[in-house]
Design a protein around this motif. Structure first.
Motif, PDB file in Angstrom:
ATOM      1  N   LEU A  77      19.137  39.463  56.055  1.00 25.94           N
ATOM      2  CA  LEU A  77      18.141  38.459  55.681  1.00 25.94           C
ATOM      3  C   LEU A  77      18.363  37.157  56.443  1.00 25.94           C
ATOM      4  O   LEU A  77      17.418  36.551  56.953  1.00 25.94           O
ATOM      5  CB  LEU A  77      18.198  38.214  54.180  1.00 25.94           C
ATOM      6  CG  LEU A  77      17.603  39.299  53.287  1.00 25.94           C
ATOM      7  CD1 LEU A  77      18.097  39.164  51.856  1.00 25.94           C
ATOM      8  CD2 LEU A  77      16.074  39.241  53.327  1.00 25.94           C
ATOM      9  N   THR A  78      19.616  36.747  56.522  1.00 26.40           N
ATOM     10  CA  THR A  78      19.936  35.504  57.225  1.00 26.40           C
ATOM     11  C   THR A  78      19.560  35.589  58.690  1.00 26.40           C
ATOM     12  O   THR A  78      19.060  34.633  59.285  1.00 26.40           O
ATOM     13  CB  THR A  78      21.436  35.188  57.080  1.00 26.40           C
ATOM     14  OG1 THR A  78      21.759  35.068  55.686  1.00 26.40           O
ATOM     15  CG2 THR A  78      21.799  33.888  57.789  1.00 26.40           C
ATOM     16  N   ASP A  79      19.773  36.748  59.282  1.00 26.58           N
ATOM     17  CA  ASP A  79      19.477  36.938  60.696  1.00 26.58           C
ATOM     18  C   ASP A  79      17.978  37.038  60.957  1.00 26.58           C
ATOM     19  O   ASP A  79      17.491  36.614  62.015  1.00 26.58           O
ATOM     20  CB  ASP A  79      20.176  38.202  61.199  1.00 26.58           C
ATOM     21  CG  ASP A  79      19.956  38.435  62.686  1.00 26.58           C
ATOM     22  OD1 ASP A  79      20.340  37.557  63.480  1.00 26.58           O
ATOM     23  OD2 ASP A  79      19.395  39.474  63.047  1.00 26.58           O
ATOM     24  N   ALA A  80      17.217  37.579  60.002  1.00 23.38           N
ATOM     25  CA  ALA A  80      15.795  37.855  60.218  1.00 23.38           C
ATOM     26  C   ALA A  80      14.912  36.614  60.054  1.00 23.38           C
ATOM     27  O   ALA A  80      13.910  36.458  60.756  1.00 23.38           O
ATOM     28  CB  ALA A  80      15.319  38.949  59.265  1.00 23.38           C
ATOM     29  N   PHE A  81      15.272  35.735  59.127  1.00 27.32           N
ATOM     30  CA  PHE A  81      14.467  34.541  58.856  1.00 27.32           C
ATOM     31  C   PHE A  81      14.989  33.361  59.684  1.00 27.32           C
ATOM     32  O   PHE A  81      16.187  33.088  59.695  1.00 27.32           O
ATOM     33  CB  PHE A  81      14.512  34.177  57.375  1.00 27.32           C
ATOM     34  CG  PHE A  81      13.629  35.024  56.500  1.00 27.32           C
ATOM     35  CD1 PHE A  81      12.377  34.576  56.091  1.00 27.32           C
ATOM     36  CD2 PHE A  81      14.059  36.277  56.069  1.00 27.32           C
ATOM     37  CE1 PHE A  81      11.569  35.348  55.284  1.00 27.32           C
ATOM     38  CE2 PHE A  81      13.258  37.066  55.250  1.00 27.32           C
ATOM     39  CZ  PHE A  81      12.013  36.598  54.860  1.00 27.32           C
ATOM     40  N   GLU A  82      14.080  32.657  60.339  1.00 26.66           N
ATOM     41  CA  GLU A  82      14.451  31.532  61.188  1.00 26.66           C
ATOM     42  C   GLU A  82      14.054  30.210  60.528  1.00 26.66           C
ATOM     43  O   GLU A  82      12.929  30.074  60.038  1.00 26.66           O
ATOM     44  CB  GLU A  82      13.767  31.637  62.551  1.00 26.66           C
ATOM     45  CG  GLU A  82      14.161  32.883  63.334  1.00 26.66           C
ATOM     46  CD  GLU A  82      13.463  32.953  64.681  1.00 26.66           C
ATOM     47  OE1 GLU A  82      12.659  32.043  64.971  1.00 26.66           O
ATOM     48  OE2 GLU A  82      13.723  33.908  65.428  1.00 26.66           O
ATOM     49  N   PRO A  83      14.942  29.217  60.520  1.00 23.04           N
ATOM     50  CA  PRO A  83      14.620  27.923  59.916  1.00 23.04           C
ATOM     51  C   PRO A  83      13.735  27.073  60.826  1.00 23.04           C
ATOM     52  O   PRO A  83      13.918  27.032  62.038  1.00 23.04           O
ATOM     53  CB  PRO A  83      16.000  27.278  59.732  1.00 23.04           C
ATOM     54  CG  PRO A  83      16.855  27.900  60.794  1.00 23.04           C
ATOM     55  CD  PRO A  83      16.348  29.303  60.977  1.00 23.04           C
ATOM     56  N   HIS A  84      12.750  26.416  60.211  1.00 23.30           N
ATOM     57  CA  HIS A  84      11.875  25.496  60.942  1.00 23.30           C
ATOM     58  C   HIS A  84      11.562  24.299  60.038  1.00 23.30           C
ATOM     59  O   HIS A  84      11.512  24.431  58.809  1.00 23.30           O
ATOM     60  CB  HIS A  84      10.568  26.169  61.353  1.00 23.30           C
ATOM     61  CG  HIS A  84      10.703  27.124  62.489  1.00 23.30           C
ATOM     62  ND1 HIS A  84      10.618  26.734  63.808  1.00 23.30           N
ATOM     63  CD2 HIS A  84      10.930  28.460  62.507  1.00 23.30           C
ATOM     64  CE1 HIS A  84      10.777  27.786  64.589  1.00 23.30           C
ATOM     65  NE2 HIS A  84      10.973  28.847  63.820  1.00 23.30           N
ATOM     66  N   GLY A 154       7.079  16.204  54.504  1.00 26.28           N
ATOM     67  CA  GLY A 154       8.125  16.801  55.313  1.00 26.28           C
ATOM     68  C   GLY A 154       8.648  18.063  54.645  1.00 26.28           C
ATOM     69  O   GLY A 154       9.047  18.028  53.478  1.00 26.28           O
ATOM     70  N   THR A 155       8.636  19.172  55.370  1.00 26.00           N
ATOM     71  CA  THR A 155       8.927  20.472  54.757  1.00 26.00           C
ATOM     72  C   THR A 155       9.863  21.298  55.632  1.00 26.00           C
ATOM     73  O   THR A 155       9.741  21.305  56.856  1.00 26.00           O
ATOM     74  CB  THR A 155       7.615  21.264  54.536  1.00 26.00           C
ATOM     75  OG1 THR A 155       6.721  20.487  53.738  1.00 26.00           O
ATOM     76  CG2 THR A 155       7.884  22.583  53.829  1.00 26.00           C
ATOM     77  N   GLU A 156      10.787  21.989  54.972  1.00 26.71           N
ATOM     78  CA  GLU A 156      11.694  22.911  55.654  1.00 26.71           C
ATOM     79  C   GLU A 156      11.421  24.321  55.146  1.00 26.71           C
ATOM     80  O   GLU A 156      11.360  24.550  53.940  1.00 26.71           O
ATOM     81  CB  GLU A 156      13.157  22.533  55.373  1.00 26.71           C
ATOM     82  CG  GLU A 156      13.536  21.159  55.902  1.00 26.71           C
ATOM     83  CD  GLU A 156      14.940  20.747  55.497  1.00 26.71           C
ATOM     84  OE1 GLU A 156      15.654  21.579  54.877  1.00 26.71           O
ATOM     85  OE2 GLU A 156      15.324  19.603  55.789  1.00 26.71           O
ATOM     86  N   VAL A 157      11.230  25.241  56.066  1.00 27.87           N
ATOM     87  CA  VAL A 157      10.903  26.619  55.694  1.00 27.87           C
ATOM     88  C   VAL A 157      11.773  27.598  56.467  1.00 27.87           C
ATOM     89  O   VAL A 157      12.383  27.255  57.486  1.00 27.87           O
ATOM     90  CB  VAL A 157       9.411  26.940  55.965  1.00 27.87           C
ATOM     91  CG1 VAL A 157       8.501  26.035  55.176  1.00 27.87           C
ATOM     92  CG2 VAL A 157       9.111  26.856  57.468  1.00 27.87           C
ATOM     93  N   LEU A 158      11.805  28.831  55.964  1.00 29.49           N
ATOM     94  CA  LEU A 158      12.350  29.968  56.699  1.00 29.49           C
ATOM     95  C   LEU A 158      11.168  30.838  57.093  1.00 29.49           C
ATOM     96  O   LEU A 158      10.306  31.129  56.259  1.00 29.49           O
ATOM     97  CB  LEU A 158      13.340  30.752  55.835  1.00 29.49           C
ATOM     98  CG  LEU A 158      14.611  30.008  55.435  1.00 29.49           C
ATOM     99  CD1 LEU A 158      15.427  30.830  54.440  1.00 29.49           C
ATOM    100  CD2 LEU A 158      15.453  29.672  56.654  1.00 29.49           C
TER     101      LEU A 158
END
Length: 243
Positions: A77-84, A154-158
């Motif tokens: 899961l950690t590898d598949a989702f990228e933070p933006h 301001g928003t942080e997503v995966l």
């Protein structure tokens, strides 16, 4: 950060079908999230070192509210989702195209918007932390979407692409049912909240909004709130003075 180290030992793969033995070793801190190193000894023994670090991942923390996650699945899961990160007013997806990404909100608020028959912008929903977000019909059926996804603050997503998500479903067999269950329930919650405003006057709609979604009200621009409540910004300013 809690780090755990797994050491597996077996023979060289072509020489044996023996199942690796797994034992848990205490360890301190490692600079990398995941390390997988394999070394063959003189007699063909295979030593594999796998390091898993339990990072503060909002997605993993949220999914674990529903089911325990094996360490291997956390890594996938950690590898598949990228933070933006997105600034207020920045579009994550613009209508008119096929939505091919799914977002998980770690911090901030997203809004789903579209244009009405008069060309005016209408906010359909606000979505905040611990929520999956996509244009579901477009994402599932590969059809163009009318709606746009925009950061209301301001928003942080995966982020994960659809192709990668489908691949992840094959690797984590229970994940698709879990994500579908969560997204369907969230959709029902959004519809229920939206329906509560139907038939109410502007003042009542604003009061209901402040009661039901106070976390949203304090973080998004007033023009977006007015768009969501289907009133003009000027009317909203007058209403706020009365409350």
């Amino acid at each position: 950060m809690n780090t755990r180290v797994f050491l597996t030992t077996t023979r060289r793969p072509q020489a044996s079908r023996q199942t690796p033995r797994l034992r848990l070793l205490p360890f301190e801190l490692f600079p990398s999230l995941v390390i997988h190193a394999t070394e063959y000894g003189e007699r063909g023994a295979c030593f594999s070192l796998i390091i898993f670090a339990d990072m503060d991942n909002p997605l993993i923390n949220y999914l674990q509210l529903f089911t325990p996650l094996p360490e291997e699945d956390k890594v996938l899961l950690t590898d598949a989702f990228e933070p933006h990160s997105f600034k207020e007013g920045e579009a994550l997806f613009r209508g008119g195209a096929i939505c091919r990404e799914m977002f998980f909100i770690c911090k901030g608020v997203l809004r789903i918007l579209a244009s009405n028959a008069k060309g005016a912008e209408v906010t359909h929903y606000f979505l905040s932390e611990n929520t999956f977000c996509t244009i579901l019909n477009s994402f599932n059926n590969n059809v163009p979407a009318e709606e746009t996804i925009e950061a209301a603050c301001g928003t942080e997503v995966l982020v994960i692409a659809k192709t990668r998500l489908l691949s992840l479903y094959n690797k984590i067999t229970y994940l698709q049912a879990l994500v579908n269950q969560i997204t369907q329930q969230k959709l029902l919650d959004k519809i229920q909240t939206r329906n509560a405003y139907l038939g109410q006057d502007a003042l009542t709609r604003y009061r209901l909004f402040m009661m039901r979604q106070p976390d949203i009200a304090l973080r998004v621009p007033l023009k977006d709130v007015a768009s969501y409540l289907e009133i003009t910004p000027q009317s909203l300013s007058r209403i706020r003075k009365k409350v």
